[in-house]
Design an enzyme around this catalytic site. Structure first.
Site, mmCIF file in Angstrom:
data_model
loop_
_atom_site.group_PDB
_atom_site.id
_atom_site.type_symbol
_atom_site.label_atom_id
_atom_site.label_comp_id
_atom_site.label_asym_id
_atom_site.label_seq_id
_atom_site.Cartn_x
_atom_site.Cartn_y
_atom_site.Cartn_z
ATOM 1 N N SER A 1 34.653 10.155 29.664
ATOM 2 C CA SER A 1 34.206 9.366 31.243
ATOM 3 C C SER A 1 32.519 10.672 31.560
ATOM 4 C CB SER A 1 35.008 10.460 32.156
ATOM 5 O OG SER A 1 36.310 9.765 31.877
ATOM 6 N N LYS B 1 30.422 7.127 32.997
ATOM 7 C CA LYS B 1 30.851 6.762 33.338
ATOM 8 C C LYS B 1 29.250 6.567 34.339
ATOM 9 C CE LYS B 1 35.740 6.552 32.732
ATOM 10 N NZ LYS B 1 36.497 7.395 33.672
ATOM 11 N N TYR C 1 34.986 -0.423 27.260
ATOM 12 C CA TYR C 1 35.433 1.234 27.858
ATOM 13 C C TYR C 1 36.245 2.031 26.804
ATOM 14 C CZ TYR C 1 37.794 4.265 30.740
ATOM 15 O OH TYR C 1 38.471 5.804 31.190
ATOM 16 N N TYR D 1 36.586 14.746 39.062
ATOM 17 C CA TYR D 1 38.555 14.483 38.783
ATOM 18 C C TYR D 1 38.812 15.032 40.381
ATOM 19 C CZ TYR D 1 37.374 14.271 34.208
ATOM 20 O OH TYR D 1 37.188 13.188 33.087
ATOM 21 N N VAL E 1 37.139 14.106 29.733
ATOM 22 C CA VAL E 1 37.946 14.727 29.226
ATOM 23 C C VAL E 1 38.358 15.528 27.386
ATOM 24 C CG1 VAL E 1 39.778 13.903 30.228
ATOM 25 C CG2 VAL E 1 38.998 13.212 28.036
HETATM 26 N N1 GLU Z 1 38.479 7.476 28.096
HETATM 27 C C1 GLU Z 1 39.319 8.256 28.512
HETATM 28 C C2 GLU Z 1 40.324 7.514 29.613
HETATM 29 O O1 GLU Z 1 40.538 6.445 30.184
HETATM 30 C C3 GLU Z 1 38.447 8.817 30.249
HETATM 31 C C4 GLU Z 1 38.627 9.926 30.360
HETATM 32 C C5 GLU Z 1 37.905 11.042 30.705
HETATM 33 O O2 GLU Z 1 37.533 11.333 29.979
HETATM 34 O O3 GLU Z 1 38.710 10.903 32.381
HETATM 35 O O4 GLU Z 1 41.821 8.298 30.513
#
Ligand code: GLU
Length: 304
Positions: free
Chosen positions: A63, A66, A188, A240, A258
């Site tokens: 993430s 992102k 993604y 998060y 994650v």
């Molecule tokens: N590719 C992971 C998902 O979509 C990313 C989650 C993350 O790193 O928060 O669950």
């Protein structure tokens, strides 16, 4: 401040935490990482790079991608982005379906999965091959032409990514995804699978610490105001359901993944990356949070 000494001390101090956490296992290809690994790097705006631990080891940024994708889309699409995604903390798990239905398919923020899928959708419309555009951007910003996707991890996530598929299909039904759902998901997952080490990540974060101007590539990646906006969303939504705890303990805009990485930004000064694959109950690197807490507490540096 002797940054090298500080991060070496921190690496020693967080060692007891390494045994207390386990890697994410909902993406099977991530589950095999040895939780005993730890790395930290600090890149400063005056061109220094300090690193400790397993700082050469590339890991799946997940993430953290992102934050960079948001920066790319904000640069080309501007404020129109906020018609499609909000900028408020969600208070729900990052892959929650419940809130999305209440809010008619407009995700709370760009860092929950639904929000990142919308940002990816806009990137596909604006940049074409959005995951390759992100990879090329990160190659330039880390000065590492060898950075690449991990196709095994991307495939593993694709195979098990039913929740992300559900989010994407729901948003498509609400008219908030414009491209083909499978294509959005593929880009993604590929963006999440990018592998970087902490030194590369810290360097790549410098444009966020330098008000949008990259000291690495020399490019103006964001306006000063947009860099503030990305940092603000990292502070309020980047970790998060623990953004409050991160603000309280670390006091820096952070984006975690994650894969166990966390990118932190100290505007005007430096960018910091930590990695340790063992996660706490809220999905952030346990040793990573401990390390960042110690870094800002001992150095006296934070945005507050
Ligand atoms: N590719 C992971 C998902 O979509 C990313 C989650 C993350 O790193 O928060 O669950």
């Amino acid at each position: 401040m002797n940054i090298q000494q500080l991060i070496d001390d921190i690496a020693a101090d967080v060692r007891p935490y390494l045994a207390q956490a386990a890697p994410a296992d909902y993406i099977p290809a991530l589950a095999g990482e040895d939780p005993q690994q730890f790395a930290m790097a600090v890149a400063t705006l005056d061109g220094q790079l300090y690193a400790t631990g397993h700082s050469d080891k590339r890991f799946s940024i997940q993430s953290i991608s992102k934050a960079f994708m948001l920066a790319r889309v904000l640069a080309v699409y501007g404020d129109a982005l906020w018609q499609r995604v909000g900028k408020e903390p969600s208070g729900n798990p990052f892959n929650s379906l419940v809130q999305l239905e209440y809010e008619q398919g407009v995700p709370r923020n760009p860092f929950i999965n639904a929000g990142a899928l919308v940002v990816t959708d806009i990137a596909l419309s604006q940049l074409g091959d959005s995951s390759s555009a992100l990879r090329d951007f990160l190659r330039e910003e880390s000065a590492q032409p060898a950075l690449d996707f991990d196709y095994v991890i991307a495939a593993s996530e694709s195979e098990h990514g039913h929740r992300n598929a559900a989010l994407a299909h729901f948003m498509k039904s609400c008219g908030n995804l414009h491209n083909n759902v499978e294509q959005v998901l593929a880009h993604y997952f590929r963006a999440c699978s990018l592998r970087m080490n902490v030194a590369e990540l810290a360097r790549a974060g410098l444009f966020l610490a330098n008000h949008g101007a990259s000291p690495v590539s020399g490019a103006q990646r964001l306006t000063r105001s947009q860099a503030k906006q990305v940092n603000a969303i990292m502070l309020t939504c980047g970790t998060y359901d623990a953004a409050g705890e991160f603000a309280y303990r670390v006091g820096l805009p952070c984006k975690s993944g994650v894969g166990g990485g966390i990118l932190a930004v100290l505007p005007g000064k430096m960018s910091i990356a930590v990695w340790s694959p063992g996660l706490d109950a809220r999905g952030n690197s346990l040793a990573g949070l401990e390390a960042l807490d110690r870094f800002t507490t001992r150095s006296g540096e934070s945005v507050f």
